[in-house]
Design an enzyme around this catalytic site. Structure first.
Site, PDB file in Angstrom:
ATOM      1  N   ASP A  54       6.008   1.932   2.173  1.00 47.99           N
ATOM      2  CA  ASP A  54       5.112   1.009   2.220  1.00 47.99           C
ATOM      3  C   ASP A  54       4.378   0.796   3.532  1.00 47.99           C
ATOM      4  O   ASP A  54       4.826   0.931   4.277  1.00 47.99           O
ATOM      5  CB  ASP A  54       5.426  -0.358   2.329  1.00 47.99           C
ATOM      6  CG  ASP A  54       4.731  -1.334   2.031  1.00 47.99           C
ATOM      7  OD1 ASP A  54       4.235  -1.520   2.631  1.00 47.99           O
ATOM      8  OD2 ASP A  54       5.407  -2.562   1.653  1.00 47.99           O
ATOM      9  N   HIS A  55       3.063   1.740   3.579  1.00 47.04           N
ATOM     10  CA  HIS A  55       1.949   1.359   5.083  1.00 47.04           C
ATOM     11  C   HIS A  55       2.388   0.881   5.709  1.00 47.04           C
ATOM     12  O   HIS A  55       1.389   0.814   6.865  1.00 47.04           O
ATOM     13  CB  HIS A  55       0.809   2.476   4.555  1.00 47.04           C
ATOM     14  CG  HIS A  55       0.260   3.153   4.492  1.00 47.04           C
ATOM     15  ND1 HIS A  55       0.168   3.746   6.434  1.00 47.04           N
ATOM     16  CD2 HIS A  55      -0.141   4.463   5.046  1.00 47.04           C
ATOM     17  CE1 HIS A  55       0.648   4.911   7.412  1.00 47.04           C
ATOM     18  NE2 HIS A  55      -0.072   5.163   6.159  1.00 47.04           N
ATOM     19  N   ARG A  56       2.462  -0.510   5.536  1.00 47.64           N
ATOM     20  CA  ARG A  56       2.428  -1.674   6.251  1.00 47.64           C
ATOM     21  C   ARG A  56       2.905  -1.633   7.033  1.00 47.64           C
ATOM     22  O   ARG A  56       3.548  -1.816   8.234  1.00 47.64           O
ATOM     23  CB  ARG A  56       2.949  -2.887   5.432  1.00 47.64           C
ATOM     24  CG  ARG A  56       1.542  -3.300   4.431  1.00 47.64           C
ATOM     25  CD  ARG A  56       1.703  -4.638   4.286  1.00 47.64           C
ATOM     26  NE  ARG A  56       2.577  -4.177   3.021  1.00 47.64           N
ATOM     27  CZ  ARG A  56       3.650  -6.084   2.330  1.00 47.64           C
ATOM     28  NH1 ARG A  56       2.497  -6.527   1.873  1.00 47.64           N
ATOM     29  NH2 ARG A  56       4.467  -5.532   1.711  1.00 47.64           N
TER      30      ARG A  56
ATOM     31  N   PRO B 215       0.877  -0.969   0.373  1.00 46.66           N
ATOM     32  CA  PRO B 215      -0.521   0.501   0.037  1.00 46.66           C
ATOM     33  C   PRO B 215       0.815   1.220  -0.560  1.00 46.66           C
ATOM     34  O   PRO B 215       1.681   1.493   1.155  1.00 46.66           O
ATOM     35  CB  PRO B 215      -1.175  -0.118   1.206  1.00 46.66           C
ATOM     36  CG  PRO B 215      -0.312  -1.032   2.480  1.00 46.66           C
ATOM     37  CD  PRO B 215       0.127  -2.192   1.297  1.00 46.66           C
TER      38      PRO B 215
ATOM     39  N   VAL C 255       2.087   5.173  -0.279  1.00 43.51           N
ATOM     40  CA  VAL C 255       1.806   6.122   0.528  1.00 43.51           C
ATOM     41  C   VAL C 255       3.043   7.140   0.265  1.00 43.51           C
ATOM     42  O   VAL C 255       3.914   6.969   0.276  1.00 43.51           O
ATOM     43  CB  VAL C 255       1.353   6.667   1.918  1.00 43.51           C
ATOM     44  CG1 VAL C 255       1.147   8.442   2.299  1.00 43.51           C
ATOM     45  CG2 VAL C 255       0.161   5.550   2.122  1.00 43.51           C
TER      46      VAL C 255
END
Length: 473
Positions: free
Chosen positions: A443-445, A267, A269
């Site tokens: 990576d928003h994880r 994901p 951002v």
């Protein structure tokens, strides 16, 4: 005794490679580990060493063909004797076999000889696409190819040369089809290209290309007395001249797969920060004027790289990897800094190992070596793997900002835009300042908004006021 050399797995887990150029021909005597061919994998052009000392007997695959791992590419006569009708281990040929061998029959895995670069598992032939040739001429059997460079061009083959020589020819705007090679068996050398560039002879159109008039070589020019309209002229063009098709392979295929994987797995951002980098520009000017640094070649990319390494130490989450199979987050305690490089082959991302340990001069030297290798096509596969975080310099193309896609296996990528002179608030007044925009995708994880913002702000702080580094280390 005949030994067959099958295409090895070059250490990247790839199933196929393209033979760019053969540097030997049937009848040539070679030594152990001699450079016999240039092979293009999905990541780089690598030198293929000979696993045997002996005489080249058969080249099973011509240059320009994509070959699968485990398929035979060259046979050697290494001397000795064998029982009639039998084959030695590592050979797909009986000792008394004729030279025209069935190249489609790979040697069994248990019969392959080990060599410096190693072999991967044999690839099943059922289900994979047929080998592809660059052109009709490239599909000729290797043992029937002419060694004379002029004859080779007329047969539709690419002139024999190495990747660095082809890069030099591109830089000088020289068509290698017009160059006569003086190297072994007609190989074109750097000196041949340089000597050709000094001749005042207009370069001819590339083999198979349209003539300057716009009329394809296979078409007949219309007599001057004939009057035709624009529509008729277009209709008269060969349909093949209106579009060009090329197979998706090698680096382009790998890049596409990696970008799709990243875009639809991590994901993304992206955050942006525009800053006044006038103090950094002034610092670089002072370094160039300092006789201790005049030859260091330190530029803005080296400064951004150093700022990133310092900022990683304060926000280590941007230097991590999401390990889905293991259910773990891998924290890297080092920075292998990837530098996105546009090359004639496509996008490469070689990395600087342990970049956090280098000072500005060391980073500048590493960047220079990386750039030179990428342009010459000599970047090694090892240099293209193991990166932990990446910088892409889109400013060299005059672009201010973008939304870069994260390299698979990394948590963040920083894009630096062009430095522009713009009106800017400075000490309560408007002044003309040097302004730069940074774009950070993460990576928003692995990285939440606060961490990504702090990391980007730290880089901006260093570039806006290099002296602030003293408060951050």
């Amino acid at each position: 005794m005949i030994k067959v050399f099958a295409l090895p797995d070059l250490g990247e887990g790839l199933t196929e490679s393209e033979i760019v150029a053969w540097l030997v021909a049937p009848g040539d005597e070679v030594t152990l580990n001699q450079h016999i061919a240039d092979v293009e994998t999905a990541k780089a052009v690598v030198e293929l060493p000979s696993p045997f000392a002996g005489v080249v007997r058969v080249l099973h695959q011509p240059a320009g063909v994509v070959v699968h791992v485990g398929e035979p590419i060259v046979s050697f006569d290494i001397g000795g004797s064998a029982e009639p009708g039998s084959a030695e281990p590592g050979s797909a040929l009986p000792a008394d076999a004729d030279a025209d061998v069935q190249a489609d029959a790979p040697a069994p895995a248990e019969q392959r000889e080990a060599n410096l670069v190693g072999y991967g598992p044999a690839v099943e032939r059922s289900g994979h696409p047929q080998r592809r040739a660059r052109s009709g001429g490239a599909a000729l059997a290797a043992e029937t190819r002419p060694t004379d460079p002029v004859a080779a061009v007329s047969a539709g083959e690419r002139p024999r040369s190495t990747p660095p020589v082809r890069a030099l020819a591109r830089d000088l705007g020289i068509d290698l089809a017009t160059v006569t090679g003086t190297g072994r068996d007609g190989l074109i050398t750097r000196d041949d290209v340089r000597a050709h560039s000094t001749q005042s002879v207009p370069a001819t159109a590339p083999h198979g290309a349209a003539e300057p008039s716009g009329v394809p070589p296979t078409a007949s020019a219309t007599p001057a007395s004939t009057s035709i309209g624009p529509a008729a002229a277009v209709a008269g063009l060969d349909a093949a001249a209106r579009e060009t098709r090329s197979p998706i392979k090698s680096l382009r295929k790998l890049t596409a797969a990696a970008m799709v994987q990243s875009a639809f797995t991590a994901p993304h951002v992206t955050e942006f920060l525009t800053i006044d980098v006038t103090p950094t520009v002034e610092l670089l000017d002072s370094l160039r004027a300092d006789r201790n640094f005049t030859d260091a070649g330190i530029g803005i990319l080296a400064v951004v790289a150093k700022a990133l390494c310092l900022a990683v130490g304060r926000t280590p989450s941007v230097n991590t990897r999401w390990d889905e199979p293991a259910g773990e987050i891998v924290q890297f305690n080092y920075v292998n800094l990837g530098i996105a490089a546009a090359t004639p082959r496509g996008l490469l991302v070689p990395n600087i190992v342990d970049a956090e340990r280098l000072d500005l001069r060391g980073l500048a030297d590493a960047l220079a070596e990386l750039t030179t290798a990428a342009r010459a096509g000599t970047t090694t596969p090892a240099a293209l793997s193991g990166g932990t975080i990446t910088i892409t310099n889109i400013g060299v193309f005059g672009i201010d900002a973008g939304t870069p896609i994260i390299n698979p296996g990394e948590a963040a990528i920083l894009a630096m835009g062009a430095i522009r002179s713009q009106p800017w608030e400075y000490r309560g007044q408007v002044a003309l300042r040097k302004v730069l925009t940074l774009s950070l995708s993460f990576d928003h994880r692995l990285v939440d908004g606060e961490q990504g913002s702090r990391f980007l702000a730290d880089i901006g702080t260093i570039l806006a006021n290099p002296a602030r580094v003293l408060t951050m280390i």
